[in-house]
Write a protein that holds these residues in place. Sequence first.
Motif, PDB file in Angstrom:
ATOM      1  N   GLY A  25       0.795  -1.221   0.000  1.00 33.71           N
ATOM      2  CA  GLY A  25       0.000   0.000   0.000  1.00 33.71           C
ATOM      3  C   GLY A  25       0.828   1.272   0.000  1.00 33.71           C
ATOM      4  N   PHE A  26       2.165   1.135  -0.095  1.00 30.88           N
ATOM      5  CA  PHE A  26       3.026   2.321  -0.089  1.00 30.88           C
ATOM      6  C   PHE A  26       3.503   2.660  -1.496  1.00 30.88           C
ATOM      7  CE2 PHE A  26       3.449   0.969   4.355  1.00 30.88           C
ATOM      8  CZ  PHE A  26       3.197   2.179   4.988  1.00 30.88           C
ATOM      9  N   THR A  27       3.500   3.966  -1.805  1.00 32.99           N
ATOM     10  CA  THR A  27       3.944   4.454  -3.101  1.00 32.99           C
ATOM     11  C   THR A  27       5.453   4.681  -3.069  1.00 32.99           C
ATOM     12  OG1 THR A  27       3.816   6.825  -2.619  1.00 32.99           O
ATOM     13  CG2 THR A  27       1.748   5.705  -3.215  1.00 32.99           C
ATOM     14  N   PRO A  28       6.076   4.901  -4.235  1.00 35.74           N
ATOM     15  CA  PRO A  28       7.522   5.183  -4.248  1.00 35.74           C
ATOM     16  C   PRO A  28       7.883   6.444  -3.476  1.00 35.74           C
ATOM     17  CG  PRO A  28       6.753   4.597  -6.438  1.00 35.74           C
ATOM     18  CD  PRO A  28       5.533   4.753  -5.598  1.00 35.74           C
ATOM     19  N   ASP A  29       6.914   7.357  -3.270  1.00 33.81           N
ATOM     20  CA  ASP A  29       7.164   8.594  -2.522  1.00 33.81           C
ATOM     21  C   ASP A  29       6.838   8.441  -1.044  1.00 33.81           C
ATOM     22  OD1 ASP A  29       7.841   9.880  -4.937  1.00 33.81           O
ATOM     23  OD2 ASP A  29       5.731  10.294  -5.353  1.00 33.81           O
ATOM     24  N   PHE A  30       6.652   7.203  -0.607  1.00 31.50           N
ATOM     25  CA  PHE A  30       6.364   6.879   0.797  1.00 31.50           C
ATOM     26  C   PHE A  30       5.008   7.420   1.261  1.00 31.50           C
ATOM     27  CE2 PHE A  30      10.987   7.158   0.284  1.00 31.50           C
ATOM     28  CZ  PHE A  30      11.333   5.845   0.607  1.00 31.50           C
ATOM     29  N   ASP A  31       4.127   7.649   0.295  1.00 30.74           N
ATOM     30  CA  ASP A  31       2.738   7.934   0.620  1.00 30.74           C
ATOM     31  C   ASP A  31       2.020   6.586   0.732  1.00 30.74           C
ATOM     32  OD1 ASP A  31       0.395   9.216   1.112  1.00 30.74           O
ATOM     33  OD2 ASP A  31       0.199  10.148  -0.864  1.00 30.74           O
ATOM     34  N   SER A  32       0.793   6.603   1.206  1.00 33.16           N
ATOM     35  CA  SER A  32       0.073   5.332   1.349  1.00 33.16           C
ATOM     36  C   SER A  32      -1.236   5.380   0.579  1.00 33.16           C
ATOM     37  CB  SER A  32      -0.203   5.015   2.824  1.00 33.16           C
ATOM     38  OG  SER A  32      -0.970   6.042   3.417  1.00 33.16           O
ATOM     39  N   VAL A  33      -1.738   4.207   0.267  1.00 25.78           N
ATOM     40  CA  VAL A  33      -2.967   4.068  -0.498  1.00 25.78           C
ATOM     41  C   VAL A  33      -4.125   4.741   0.243  1.00 25.78           C
ATOM     42  CG1 VAL A  33      -3.471   1.835   0.562  1.00 25.78           C
ATOM     43  CG2 VAL A  33      -4.468   2.382  -1.648  1.00 25.78           C
ATOM     44  N   GLY A  34      -5.060   5.325  -0.517  1.00 21.74           N
ATOM     45  CA  GLY A  34      -6.191   5.996   0.111  1.00 21.74           C
ATOM     46  C   GLY A  34      -7.471   5.793  -0.673  1.00 21.74           C
ATOM     47  N   GLY A  35      -8.561   6.268  -0.113  1.00 24.14           N
ATOM     48  CA  GLY A  35      -9.859   6.214  -0.785  1.00 24.14           C
ATOM     49  C   GLY A  35     -10.333   4.785  -0.999  1.00 24.14           C
ATOM     50  N   SER A  36     -11.075   4.606  -2.084  1.00 23.26           N
ATOM     51  CA  SER A  36     -11.640   3.284  -2.374  1.00 23.26           C
ATOM     52  C   SER A  36     -10.569   2.268  -2.741  1.00 23.26           C
ATOM     53  CB  SER A  36     -12.666   3.395  -3.519  1.00 23.26           C
ATOM     54  OG  SER A  36     -12.057   3.931  -4.682  1.00 23.26           O
ATOM     55  N   MET A  37      -9.362   2.747  -3.062  1.00 18.94           N
ATOM     56  CA  MET A  37      -8.279   1.849  -3.425  1.00 18.94           C
ATOM     57  C   MET A  37      -7.751   1.070  -2.218  1.00 18.94           C
ATOM     58  SD  MET A  37      -6.640   0.761  -6.058  1.00 18.94           S
ATOM     59  CE  MET A  37      -5.230  -0.335  -6.254  1.00 18.94           C
ATOM     60  N   VAL A  38      -8.070   1.525  -1.012  1.00 14.00           N
ATOM     61  CA  VAL A  38      -7.611   0.828   0.188  1.00 14.00           C
ATOM     62  C   VAL A  38      -8.101  -0.613   0.176  1.00 14.00           C
ATOM     63  CG1 VAL A  38      -7.808   0.696   2.703  1.00 14.00           C
ATOM     64  CG2 VAL A  38      -7.442   2.910   1.590  1.00 14.00           C
ATOM     65  N   GLU A  39      -9.399  -0.802  -0.088  1.00 10.59           N
ATOM     66  CA  GLU A  39      -9.961  -2.139  -0.114  1.00 10.59           C
ATOM     67  C   GLU A  39      -9.376  -2.973  -1.259  1.00 10.59           C
ATOM     68  OE1 GLU A  39     -12.012  -3.795   1.946  1.00 10.59           O
ATOM     69  OE2 GLU A  39     -11.780  -2.096   3.303  1.00 10.59           O
ATOM     70  N   VAL A  40      -9.177  -2.338  -2.407  1.00  7.97           N
ATOM     71  CA  VAL A  40      -8.616  -3.049  -3.556  1.00  7.97           C
ATOM     72  C   VAL A  40      -7.214  -3.547  -3.228  1.00  7.97           C
ATOM     73  CG1 VAL A  40      -7.929  -2.867  -5.980  1.00  7.97           C
ATOM     74  CG2 VAL A  40      -9.993  -1.693  -5.175  1.00  7.97           C
ATOM     75  N   GLN A  41      -6.412  -2.672  -2.626  1.00  5.48           N
ATOM     76  CA  GLN A  41      -5.037  -3.054  -2.293  1.00  5.48           C
ATOM     77  C   GLN A  41      -5.017  -4.207  -1.290  1.00  5.48           C
ATOM     78  OE1 GLN A  41      -3.179  -2.240   0.913  1.00  5.48           O
ATOM     79  NE2 GLN A  41      -1.671  -3.662   0.021  1.00  5.48           N
ATOM     80  N   LYS A  42      -5.923  -4.187  -0.328  1.00  9.05           N
ATOM     81  CA  LYS A  42      -5.986  -5.281   0.654  1.00  9.05           C
ATOM     82  C   LYS A  42      -6.304  -6.605  -0.043  1.00  9.05           C
ATOM     83  CE  LYS A  42      -7.389  -2.558   4.698  1.00  9.05           C
ATOM     84  NZ  LYS A  42      -8.493  -2.304   5.666  1.00  9.05           N
TER      85      LYS A  42
END
Length: 305
Positions: free
Chosen positions: A264-281
Amino acid sequence: MASIWLKTVGALAALGVIGGVGFVMVTRPAKQPESHWANLGEPDLANGERIFWAGGCVSCHAAPGAEGEAKLVLSGGAPLKSPFGTFHAPNISPDPNAGIGAWTLAEFGDAMTLGTGRNGEHLYPSFPYGSYVRLQAKDINDLYGFMKTLPASNSVAPAHELPFPFNVRLVLGGWKFLYFNDEPRVTLASADDKVKRGQYLVEGPGHCGECHTPRDALGGFKSGQWLAGGPNPEGEGSIPNITPGSKSMGGWSESEIVEYLTSGFTPDFDSVGGSMVEVQKNMAQLPAEDREAIAAYLKAIPAVQ
């Protein structure tokens, strides 16, 4: 003159009726031939679970707010807002009455791949059969076998809240006529097996295009805009472009995409958000080779600016 006018009106009315009947016949709900679901053998439950997570079934069909093991109780009810009204995900648990426990494999498979309900009705494309149509019969058999092992729920999901004419299922035949097919979404230059596996996962069970591809006024995908992002179909915010032409994700390497789907972490050390959280899980539940295949496919598709 009056007689000629009446005859003309009558003839036009008759043609309209004939045309309407012909349209209904051409666009009536379809079913797969019986042979399509025959001789598939006992389901491979491990593969069924793999397709289950790739398809993100819990994201829509678990009860709103469910966490942990409770997410495997597919009692439905979650609202899906759209420009056409609010849809409510149905109960797809093994309960024989409220859920799909009494369905045959053919009934389940026809719903998944053709958008045809158990009673021969058109299903709304809020259920992404426009993507699931690409699923192989074996994967459907394995998926249904796995879903039968999950907890049953007798909860009855609310009915869809749709205004006229969207509450008339007959019009869905026209939508299918315009937009529904099982052709590949894009033509790929690479014949690499990993890329082809990624194409199957993204265009089929993963149904990534359902959110990441912009739609026209009738809810169909815009031509030439595969995975190019656009307004959130649920009406809040926007969904990003995930083609190589994206100003953000387009610069990610395959390994960075894999890491994002895994942690769930991006190359910029941000994290997944919004509806994509469930998709990433859901994606994190897949074998590593499937996430790698998805990443390879996303780097191989045509870039859209």
